[in-house]
Scaffold this active site. Structure first.
Site, PDB file in Angstrom:
ATOM      1  N   GLU A  96      24.128  39.926  44.485  1.00 58.77           N
ATOM      2  CA  GLU A  96      23.977  41.370  44.717  1.00 58.77           C
ATOM      3  C   GLU A  96      25.291  42.110  44.506  1.00 58.77           C
ATOM      4  OE1 GLU A  96      21.857  42.879  48.189  1.00 58.77           O
ATOM      5  OE2 GLU A  96      20.972  40.885  48.308  1.00 58.77           O
ATOM      6  N   GLU A 189      39.975  39.301  25.892  1.00 59.99           N
ATOM      7  CA  GLU A 189      41.249  38.552  25.928  1.00 59.99           C
ATOM      8  C   GLU A 189      41.088  37.124  25.409  1.00 59.99           C
ATOM      9  OE1 GLU A 189      42.908  39.090  29.887  1.00 59.99           O
ATOM     10  OE2 GLU A 189      42.691  41.261  29.741  1.00 59.99           O
ATOM     11  N   GLU A 298      42.712  47.493  27.919  1.00 64.77           N
ATOM     12  CA  GLU A 298      43.315  47.402  29.263  1.00 64.77           C
ATOM     13  C   GLU A 298      44.813  47.450  29.101  1.00 64.77           C
ATOM     14  OE1 GLU A 298      42.491  43.857  31.592  1.00 64.77           O
ATOM     15  OE2 GLU A 298      40.417  43.847  30.917  1.00 64.77           O
TER      16      GLU A 298
END
Ligand code: BMA
Length: 369
Positions: A96, A189, A298
């Site tokens: 969840e 990456e 990023e």
């Protein structure tokens, strides 16, 4: 007659320019019309500036967690970043909440809210290692990718993971029930060596097959058509290095890279500038050649020791290039990670510098898009 011909020709040229501009199609030939529109909008926005992105921005920040309407970026600047990055690690387990303890239901809520105010969302996926049951960083084996490809011993198990991933994307709908288009920056990456899909853990061919299998499964088996696919290496040395594991123009919409400033020394800052710019150059060159969108997937400096990082290191470099966005990594809420943040927060010594960065007309915030 001559004039009429001339006017006709001008109209034809204008019309074809317009249609060429409108003809950017994502790699998914069945992409929803909203996904096609998003892809084209990203190119249009790139003409205007570079969008600011921040990972997990509305979910938590430095010293807080789960406060509706709060964002470290908004607390400093009064506006949300144009782009939110979100993380899907553990969606594959049917959990969840994510590996960063964020409920997937909350992520969906913020994707919807951001979409409603014109913002854009992008996803990374730090999937666990299916062979060992350990985390995404368990990369001691070089057989995991092979084992999940068609014919591999874990192939059918992995398809269950892709089902859960696909179900998440299929649940991203606006209040009219229309699919919200988002960006999926998968298996990122991969030129590094710290994930089970990275360069020491799989061959270039296996990585490409993994990419193709995943996107084919999402599109063709799961009917997910609200994704733009982003390819994001880590620090690369050359175009050849960048493209060594590239699955092909027919599988990628967006080209990016991830690279961080690590360590406080002047030498590290100088090296970061060189590497950061080289990667931007490679990504933008490849993007221009293939008609894809170049981005910084990023970046950041953990804790932002350098109080002029944004305006004297990042800005002078990115402002020389056309880029869709620059995404800074998360401001961790976890008490055991007090220094794990990549954008400042109110009262931080780099706050003033960040505000100056955001005030530059080239940097696009939510209200600018
Ligand atoms: C890493 C770190 C981890 C986090 C992971 C996925 O870079 O921030 O703490 O669990 O990303 O978001």
């Amino acid at each position: 007659m001559k004039n009429i011909c001339l006017i006709g020709m001008i109209m034809l040229v204008c019309f074809s320019c317009k249609t060429t501009r409108k003809e950017r199609m994502p790699v998914d030939s069945q992409a929803t019309q909203e996904t096609v529109a998003l892809y084209n909008r990203l190119f249009d926005l790139m003409e205007k500036g570079i969008m600011l992105g921040h990972q997990d921005d509305p979910l938590y920040g430095h010293g807080w967690y789960g406060e509706d309407g709060r964002s470290d970026v908004k607390s400093m600047t009064g506006d949300y970043p144009a782009m939110f990055g979100f993380e899907l690690g553990h969606i594959e387990l049917g959990a969840e909440y994510s590996l960063d303890s964020v409920y997937f239901s909350q992520i969906k809520k913020y994707v919807r809210e951001h979409h409603a105010r014109g913002g854009i969302s992008s996803f990374s996926w730090h999937a666990d290692n299916i062979a060992t049951g350990n985390s995404t960083w368990d990369c001691a084996q070089d057989t995991v990718v092979r084992s999940i490809l068609p014919g591999g011993s874990l192939h059918s198990n992995y398809l269950v993971w892709l089902d859960r991933l696909g179900d998440f994307f299929l649940d991203l709908k606006d209040d009219k029930g229309v699919y919200i288009p988002v960006i999926f920056r998968m298996y990122h990456e991969h030129t590094g060596d710290w994930f089970w899909w990275s360069s020491k853990q799989s061959t270039p061919d296996e990585y490409k097959q993994l990419w193709v299998m995943t996107s084919d499964y999402l599109r063709n088996k799961k009917g997910v058509h609200n994704l733009l696919y982003a390819y994001s290496s880590s620090n690369v040395q050359s175009k050849e290095h960048y493209l060594e594991r590239y699955p092909g123009d027919e599988y990628v919409d967006i080209l990016g890279f991830d690279h961080y400033l690590k360590g406080r020394s002047e030498e590290n800052v100088d090296q970061y500038k060189i590497d950061f710019e080289r990667n931007i150059q490679i990504v933008t060159d490849c993007a221009v050649q293939s008609g894809k969108l170049p981005v910084v997937g990023e970046t950041g400096e953990e804790s932002i020791w350098d109080t002029s990082y944004f305006t004297s290191i990042v800005y002078p470099i990115i402002s020389k290039y056309k880029l869709g966005w620059i995404l800074f990594w998360r401001n961790a809420w976890e008490l055991d990670k007090p220094n794990h943040y990549y954008l400042p927060f109110p009262g931080h010594p780099s706050e003033a510098d960040f505000k100056k960065f955001v005030e530059k007309p080239l940097i696009l915030m939510n209200s600018d898009i």
